[in-house]
Design an enzyme around this catalytic site. Structure first.
Site, PDB file in Angstrom:
ATOM      1  N   GLY A 102      -5.866   8.300  25.342  1.00  0.00           N
ATOM      2  CA  GLY A 102      -6.496   7.934  26.606  1.00  0.00           C
ATOM      3  C   GLY A 102      -7.994   7.957  26.566  1.00  0.00           C
ATOM      4  O   GLY A 102      -8.654   8.284  27.552  1.00  0.00           O
ATOM      5  N   ASP A 121      -4.105  -4.472  23.585  1.00  0.00           N
ATOM      6  CA  ASP A 121      -4.808  -4.267  22.315  1.00  0.00           C
ATOM      7  C   ASP A 121      -3.901  -4.370  21.094  1.00  0.00           C
ATOM      8  O   ASP A 121      -4.393  -4.412  19.961  1.00  0.00           O
ATOM      9  CB  ASP A 121      -5.485  -2.889  22.298  1.00  0.00           C
ATOM     10  CG  ASP A 121      -6.644  -2.782  23.282  1.00  0.00           C
ATOM     11  OD1 ASP A 121      -7.080  -3.828  23.797  1.00  0.00           O
ATOM     12  OD2 ASP A 121      -7.097  -1.652  23.528  1.00  0.00           O
ATOM     13  N   LYS A 179     -10.304   1.767  17.124  1.00  0.00           N
ATOM     14  CA  LYS A 179     -11.294   0.697  17.299  1.00  0.00           C
ATOM     15  C   LYS A 179     -12.327   1.146  18.313  1.00  0.00           C
ATOM     16  O   LYS A 179     -12.103   2.066  19.114  1.00  0.00           O
ATOM     17  CB  LYS A 179     -10.633  -0.610  17.758  1.00  0.00           C
ATOM     18  CG  LYS A 179      -9.877  -0.526  19.095  1.00  0.00           C
ATOM     19  CD  LYS A 179     -10.723  -0.672  20.331  1.00  0.00           C
ATOM     20  CE  LYS A 179      -9.882  -0.577  21.613  1.00  0.00           C
ATOM     21  NZ  LYS A 179     -10.716  -0.420  22.837  1.00  0.00           N
TER      22      LYS A 179
END
Length: 297
Positions: free
Chosen positions: A100, A142, A12
């Site tokens: 990350g 998330d 995303k």
């Protein structure tokens, strides 16, 4: 008997990420628009009957496979605990989403595994879906979004998700520097003076139509991340110099995305940026206008 499933876990981007406050427990409250994108990890799950639950993760990134507490393994263990199931679960994870980078790869893997295991156990009723949502948030802010990834406005700490209708597919380029950015460290360094508050309605309307301008792509975490990692600003500049209509950092970084007018322009820009910034990983991609292509087979 062995049950085998195959799925895709999409990334995303945060078209904007605004901080609206901080809760008593220290978590920041956000206002953001999440768009799923075509960049995705590939997951194969094998489930065998067993007297005791166990999870093994194989991954093309050896450091993830060695980490027994990675999100993929935690998701499988949490599912078996919640639904009182015992199985030997083998997860084969092919990572394409950089780790990350603010692209939600680990969260997407976790949510996809929850959905795959629910499908294998034939737990597809509304009650089971509610239990999956309750499982998701403790795994990561998330993760709830990725249970059903589609263009959405996400608020709170990630638990309030409202789908946005009619958002078109948008050609993008994603450029990722060669380091991981700690989400916790970025939020710790963020001062209240850097909070921009909720997005204006006009910005949401423009994003929903795909009429994206630089002023719409606000990320309150970007200045903090750039102060620690100046390479992020360099990649943003390269995207803008290569024809991006607007560019911004995704999540807590360090990935930068640029919005382009066509897939051809995005591909051309990606090629140019790879030459000018060989240290970066660069993808030409597109946002997705409904669900991420994460079917379970």
């Amino acid at each position: 008997m062995v049950t085998e499933l195959i799925g895709r876990a999409c990334a995303k981007i945060n078209m904007f990420l605004r901080v609206t406050g901080r809760r008593g427990d220290g978590y920041h409250e956000l206002d953001s628009v999440f768009l799923p994108v075509s960049l995705a990890d590939e997951i194969r799950v094998e489930i065998r009957a067993a007297s005791e639950p166990s999870v093994i993760v194989n991954c093309n990134l050896p450091e993830l496979a060695r980490n027994k507490n990675n999100l993929a393994a935690r998701a499988a263990r949490a599912f078996m605990s919640e639904f009182d199931l015992s199985a030997k679960v083998l997860i084969n994870l092919e990572k394409h989403i950089p780790v990350g980078a603010g692209l939600g790869g680990g969260s997407s893997d976790a949510a996809t595994i929850l959905c795959m295991m629910a499908a294998a156990a034939q737990l597809t009723d509304d009650e089971s879906a509610g239990r999956l949502r309750r499982l998701a948030l403790p795994l990561g802010a998330d993760v709830p979004f990725f249970l059903d990834p589609r263009p959405s406005r996400v608020t709170g700490i990630g638990e309030r998700i409202a789908a946005l209708e009619g958002v078109p597919r948008i050609p993008i380029v994603i450029a990722v520097p060669p380091f991981e950015v700690s989400t916790a460290a970025i939020f710790r360094a963020l001062e209240p003076a850097g909070w921009s508050g909720a997005a204006p309605a006009a910005h949401l309307e423009a994003l929903a139509r795909g009429k994206i301008a630089p002023e719409h792509l606000v990320n309150d975490l970007a200045a903090v991340a750039i102060a620690q990692f100046p390479e992020i600003l360099r990649l943003k500049g390269l995207l803008e110099d290569s024809g991006a209509r607007a560019a911004q950092m995704s999540g807590s970084g360090g990935a930068i995305f640029g919005v382009f007018d066509s897939t051809d322009k995005a591909e051309t820009a990606a090629t140019r940026i790879r030459k000018r910034a060989p240290f970066a990983t660069v993808f030409a991609a597109t946002t997705l206008d409904s669900e991420c292509d994460d079917e379970v087979a």
